[in-house]
Scaffold this motif. Structure first.
Motif, PDB file in Angstrom:
ATOM      1  N   GLY A  26       0.801  -1.220   0.000  1.00 10.90           N
ATOM      2  CA  GLY A  26       0.000   0.000   0.000  1.00 10.90           C
ATOM      3  C   GLY A  26       0.830   1.263   0.000  1.00 10.90           C
ATOM      4  O   GLY A  26       0.350   2.334   0.379  1.00 10.90           O
ATOM      5  N   ASP A  27       2.078   1.159  -0.440  1.00 11.56           N
ATOM      6  CA  ASP A  27       3.003   2.293  -0.465  1.00 11.56           C
ATOM      7  C   ASP A  27       2.876   3.022  -1.805  1.00 11.56           C
ATOM      8  O   ASP A  27       3.580   2.730  -2.770  1.00 11.56           O
ATOM      9  N   ALA A  28       1.964   3.990  -1.854  1.00  5.46           N
ATOM     10  CA  ALA A  28       1.692   4.701  -3.101  1.00  5.46           C
ATOM     11  C   ALA A  28       2.892   5.513  -3.564  1.00  5.46           C
ATOM     12  O   ALA A  28       3.189   5.560  -4.759  1.00  5.46           O
ATOM     13  N   ALA A  35      -2.099   0.063  -9.674  1.00  2.00           N
ATOM     14  CA  ALA A  35      -1.452   1.267  -9.148  1.00  2.00           C
ATOM     15  C   ALA A  35      -2.427   2.440  -9.178  1.00  2.00           C
ATOM     16  O   ALA A  35      -2.486   3.229  -8.221  1.00  2.00           O
ATOM     17  N   ALA A  36      -3.198   2.546 -10.256  1.00  2.00           N
ATOM     18  CA  ALA A  36      -4.180   3.632 -10.350  1.00  2.00           C
ATOM     19  C   ALA A  36      -5.223   3.504  -9.240  1.00  2.00           C
ATOM     20  O   ALA A  36      -5.622   4.509  -8.630  1.00  2.00           O
ATOM     21  N   GLU A  37      -5.647   2.280  -8.981  1.00  2.00           N
ATOM     22  CA  GLU A  37      -6.627   2.041  -7.913  1.00  2.00           C
ATOM     23  C   GLU A  37      -6.059   2.457  -6.556  1.00  2.00           C
ATOM     24  O   GLU A  37      -6.727   3.125  -5.758  1.00  2.00           O
ATOM     25  N   LEU A  38      -4.797   2.055  -6.292  1.00  2.00           N
ATOM     26  CA  LEU A  38      -4.157   2.407  -5.026  1.00  2.00           C
ATOM     27  C   LEU A  38      -4.007   3.919  -4.903  1.00  2.00           C
ATOM     28  O   LEU A  38      -4.300   4.489  -3.847  1.00  2.00           O
ATOM     29  N   LEU A  39      -3.565   4.571  -5.950  1.00  2.00           N
ATOM     30  CA  LEU A  39      -3.387   6.017  -5.905  1.00  2.00           C
ATOM     31  C   LEU A  39      -4.732   6.733  -5.733  1.00  2.00           C
ATOM     32  O   LEU A  39      -4.820   7.739  -5.017  1.00  2.00           O
ATOM     33  N   TYR A  40      -5.765   6.213  -6.364  1.00  4.92           N
ATOM     34  CA  TYR A  40      -7.097   6.794  -6.200  1.00  4.92           C
ATOM     35  C   TYR A  40      -7.556   6.676  -4.747  1.00  4.92           C
ATOM     36  O   TYR A  40      -8.032   7.653  -4.152  1.00  4.92           O
ATOM     37  N   LYS A  41      -7.408   5.475  -4.189  1.00  2.00           N
ATOM     38  CA  LYS A  41      -7.824   5.264  -2.801  1.00  2.00           C
ATOM     39  C   LYS A  41      -7.010   6.123  -1.842  1.00  2.00           C
ATOM     40  O   LYS A  41      -7.554   6.666  -0.870  1.00  2.00           O
ATOM     41  N   THR A  42      -5.698   6.234  -2.089  1.00  2.00           N
ATOM     42  CA  THR A  42      -4.829   7.054  -1.240  1.00  2.00           C
ATOM     43  C   THR A  42      -5.235   8.512  -1.317  1.00  2.00           C
ATOM     44  O   THR A  42      -5.307   9.214  -0.292  1.00  2.00           O
ATOM     45  N   GLY A  43      -5.532   8.976  -2.521  1.00  2.00           N
ATOM     46  CA  GLY A  43      -5.972  10.353  -2.692  1.00  2.00           C
ATOM     47  C   GLY A  43      -7.311  10.625  -2.046  1.00  2.00           C
ATOM     48  O   GLY A  43      -7.529  11.668  -1.418  1.00  2.00           O
ATOM     49  N   LEU A  44      -8.220   9.659  -2.174  1.00  2.00           N
ATOM     50  CA  LEU A  44      -9.552   9.790  -1.569  1.00  2.00           C
ATOM     51  C   LEU A  44      -9.441   9.831  -0.054  1.00  2.00           C
ATOM     52  O   LEU A  44     -10.115  10.659   0.605  1.00  2.00           O
ATOM     53  N   THR A  45      -8.592   8.998   0.509  1.00  5.12           N
ATOM     54  CA  THR A  45      -8.383   8.978   1.952  1.00  5.12           C
ATOM     55  C   THR A  45      -7.768  10.290   2.411  1.00  5.12           C
ATOM     56  O   THR A  45      -8.172  10.843   3.452  1.00  5.12           O
TER      57      THR A  45
END
Length: 177
Positions: free
Chosen positions: A139-141, A165-175
């Motif tokens: 989970g290290d974006a 990676a796009a999914e992880l970055l989206y979730k990280t940004g949303l959080t």
């Protein structure tokens, strides 16, 4: 008084012997001479000592590259292409952008170097793919983005990681939002 001290100091400096010639450069030059004399075994023996001396010298990258090239050439002279390719692979790990001049080296040498470069690039891309998947799983974006930015232009197989990676970055940004 100062003049006496200065004169004494200059006398001692003049009396000290010159620094010994750089043993690494001398070894490389001697090995190159032996190579051109077709004394490949002797060249390899000298280059092995030079290689050992360079092992603890990170500041001598160009000498390391030259040593690996000379070791590869001498092994080609002995028809030991496996060892030559191994040395070329190490050379390309030191400098991925190193290019052999096709005007200076035979087609056999250039082809072997291209094979070694391709193998080194393949290994580098495998490691980048593993790093990307590991950072994705952790989970290290930021780490994932770093790997993708640096290695994606050189490693097309990293495109497989991009949707996740796009999914992880989206979730990280949303959080973060």
């Amino acid at each position: 008084m100062f003049a006496y001290v200065l004169a004494l100091l200059m006398t001692f400096q003049a009396a000290t012997p010159q620094a010994p010639q750089d043993e690494i450069k001398a070894g490389l030059l001697r090995a190159e001479q032996l190579y051109y004399e077709a004394k490949f075994v002797e060249a390899i023996q000298i280059l092995a000592r030079v290689n050992d001396a360079l092992a603890t010298r990170p500041d001598r990258l160009q000498d390391k590259i030259e040593t690996k090239l000379q070791l590869a050439l001498s092994n080609i002279g002995l028809n030991d292409t496996a060892s030559a390719k191994a040395f070329l692979t190490v050379l390309f790990s030191l400098d991925p952008d190193y290019v052999l001049d096709p005007k200076q080296y035979s087609p056999k040498v250039v082809a072997l170097a291209n094979d070694a470069r391709n193998e080194q690039n393949r290994m580098r891309c495998e490691v980048a793919n593993q790093d990307a998947r590991r950072t994705l799983a952790a989970g290290d974006a930021v780490g994932l983005l770093s790997v993708l930015q640096v290695m994606k232009p050189k490693c097309p197989n990293l495109a497989d990681v991009e949707p996740d990676a796009a999914e992880l970055l989206y979730k990280t940004g949303l959080t973060a939002y």
